[in-house]
Scaffold this active site. Sequence first.
Site, PDB file in Angstrom:
ATOM      1  N   HIS A 204       0.855  -1.183   0.000  1.00  0.00           N
ATOM      2  CA  HIS A 204       0.000   0.000   0.000  1.00  0.00           C
ATOM      3  C   HIS A 204       0.896   1.239   0.000  1.00  0.00           C
ATOM      4  CE1 HIS A 204      -3.819  -1.972   1.881  1.00  0.00           C
ATOM      5  NE2 HIS A 204      -3.235  -2.776   1.016  1.00  0.00           N
TER       6      HIS A 204
ATOM      7  N   GLU B 159       0.870   3.863   1.788  1.00  0.00           N
ATOM      8  CA  GLU B 159       1.292   4.249   3.136  1.00  0.00           C
ATOM      9  C   GLU B 159       2.449   3.385   3.630  1.00  0.00           C
ATOM     10  OE1 GLU B 159      -1.833   3.501   2.043  1.00  0.00           O
ATOM     11  OE2 GLU B 159      -3.295   4.157   3.539  1.00  0.00           O
TER      12      GLU B 159
ATOM     13  N   CYS C 112      -6.337   1.784   5.664  1.00  0.00           N
ATOM     14  CA  CYS C 112      -6.939   0.520   6.081  1.00  0.00           C
ATOM     15  C   CYS C 112      -6.401   0.163   7.472  1.00  0.00           C
ATOM     16  CB  CYS C 112      -6.598  -0.573   5.070  1.00  0.00           C
ATOM     17  SG  CYS C 112      -4.862  -1.113   5.124  1.00  0.00           S
TER      18      CYS C 112
ATOM     19  N   CYS D 136      -2.520  -0.355   7.554  1.00  0.00           N
ATOM     20  CA  CYS D 136      -1.766   0.898   7.447  1.00  0.00           C
ATOM     21  C   CYS D 136      -1.943   1.756   8.695  1.00  0.00           C
ATOM     22  CB  CYS D 136      -2.177   1.653   6.194  1.00  0.00           C
ATOM     23  SG  CYS D 136      -1.700   0.795   4.669  1.00  0.00           S
TER      24      CYS D 136
END
Length: 165
Positions: free
Chosen positions: A61, A63, A95, A98
């Site tokens: 992701h 992040e 999410c 993260c």
Amino acid sequence: MLFSIIMEKNNYKNFMQIAIDEAEKSSKRGEVPVGAVTVHDNKIIAKSGNMMVKYSNPLMHAEMIVLQKSSEIFLNMGLSVRYEKLDLFVTLEPCPMCAHAISLCRINNLYYGADDPKGGGVKYGSKVFEHHTCHHKPTIFSGIYKDESKILLQRFFKNLRNTKV
């Protein structure tokens, strides 16, 4: 009032626009368009978009990538990302994975664009920062360029649905 002072000081619109630019690059690579930027003392430390498809890795992701890059940069300077009061700008509500990483890195301020009612871990879903087991909660600012972030996501998923046979 305090919110606007902090935001002006941090040039939040410029940093969020860079996150949106990273999300757009991700979309062009066939990735879900999410972009993230870490900032320290009004200087960009790392920026990236999602790279899950590129590396065939669901952990990539935006992040997670910028937190990892920031950690490496600070480590090379003999510092710890956990003590440097980083800000994180991301186009979509993080999410749960993260959000927990954000807590572990002790991100000072989290700025995000669009809410994620399906997969979010901050305002929706597991609300990671509200758990008593969460060791650190950043100051959270949401809704920054939310329409731009939302449109990017909607356009991506509409195109994806239209190209499937």
